[in-house]
Enzyme design. Sequence first.
Site, PDB file in Angstrom:
ATOM      1  N   ASP A  82      -0.945  38.495 -11.066  1.00 32.41           N
ATOM      2  CA  ASP A  82      -1.732  37.722 -10.353  1.00 32.41           C
ATOM      3  C   ASP A  82      -3.276  38.165 -10.575  1.00 32.41           C
ATOM      4  O   ASP A  82      -3.775  39.541 -10.544  1.00 32.41           O
ATOM      5  CB  ASP A  82      -1.690  38.074  -8.732  1.00 32.41           C
ATOM      6  N   GLU A  89       4.995  40.040  -6.907  1.00 33.89           N
ATOM      7  CA  GLU A  89       3.495  39.843  -7.293  1.00 33.89           C
ATOM      8  C   GLU A  89       2.968  41.205  -7.557  1.00 33.89           C
ATOM      9  O   GLU A  89       3.038  42.172  -6.391  1.00 33.89           O
ATOM     10  CB  GLU A  89       2.848  39.046  -6.215  1.00 33.89           C
ATOM     11  N   ARG A 125       0.865  -1.332   0.082  1.00 34.28           N
ATOM     12  CA  ARG A 125      -0.038   0.056   0.000  1.00 34.28           C
ATOM     13  C   ARG A 125       0.792   1.216   0.016  1.00 34.28           C
ATOM     14  O   ARG A 125       0.673   2.178  -0.772  1.00 34.28           O
ATOM     15  CB  ARG A 125      -0.916  -0.020   1.018  1.00 34.28           C
ATOM     16  N   LYS A 134       2.452  24.810  -3.305  1.00 30.55           N
ATOM     17  CA  LYS A 134       1.227  24.209  -2.870  1.00 30.55           C
ATOM     18  C   LYS A 134       1.235  22.745  -2.976  1.00 30.55           C
ATOM     19  O   LYS A 134       0.600  22.190  -3.944  1.00 30.55           O
ATOM     20  CB  LYS A 134      -0.060  24.904  -3.552  1.00 30.55           C
ATOM     21  N   LYS A 155       5.298  39.003  -1.942  1.00 32.34           N
ATOM     22  CA  LYS A 155       3.471  38.670  -2.292  1.00 32.34           C
ATOM     23  C   LYS A 155       2.834  40.027  -1.904  1.00 32.34           C
ATOM     24  O   LYS A 155       3.530  40.966  -1.317  1.00 32.34           O
ATOM     25  CB  LYS A 155       2.987  37.733  -1.668  1.00 32.34           C
TER      26      LYS A 155
END
Length: 285
Positions: free
Chosen positions: A224, A198, A101, A136, A168
């Site tokens: 963005d 960004e 598994r 992410k 950011k």
Amino acid sequence: MRRLPDILIEPVVRLALAEDLGRAGDVTAMACIPEDARMTAAFASRKSGVLAGVDAVRLAVLALDPQARIDQRLNDGDALSPGAVIAVVEANARAFLSAERTALNLVGRLSGVATLTQAYVQAVAGTAARIADTRKTTPGLRALEKHAVACGGGMNHRFGLDDAILIKDNHVAVCGGVAEAVRRARAFAPHLMKVEVEVDGLDQLDAVLALIDEGAAPDVVMLDNFSLADLRTAVGRVAGRIVLEASGGVDLTTVRAIAETGVDVISVGALTHSAPVLDIGLDAL
């Protein structure tokens, strides 16, 4: 296809095995399978896709049976069709069934990332845009998932917070403006470290472009959630002087149009946070 060093994969495999074996080991295998029984089985794809994670299969089997014999038939980055045999393994039956598994979880997950990445790469074929991943990723699996993106033909964005500067919107808010944030980053960055910022509108892009004359412009600008019209305007204003990355609102229905605006890179969080697992099974022979 380049391979990840075993030293990066093995801790992930061993942690996953330990999670599955728990405090007492595989009680089903111990109850049903004679200690010295052996078995042969093949890892095979149930669907079409792109293979990634074959080394995780190998390391999971060898962790529980170091004497196992593994006949690897395919490599990471290879195309998979239904029924394609990835590897044939002959091993102690208890050990093999205990590792099954974990091996399937990892190869299925990583092959799913590679397969989805290939779909995005094919969707922008013929344009200048390249498909990139993001941070992410599944905690603990970043190196493996980013390797899977490469297997699918994508390219890797930064691996962590330490290998590139990415300013950011919240960094900009604290600094008091996009230009000031970029100036500070440029003053801080060593000569081998890239700086990306960004921006969320053409006004911020113009503030960044004004830094070119100061010699303080970033290496990359992330556009963005720009509309297609604004992406085209941004490409025209930048005129190749800075790498442009489009981000936000990207899926397989929109990525082609985004690429056709002329941006250099399209970053897609879905490559790692939303890839379906590719169905790979283990068939006893």
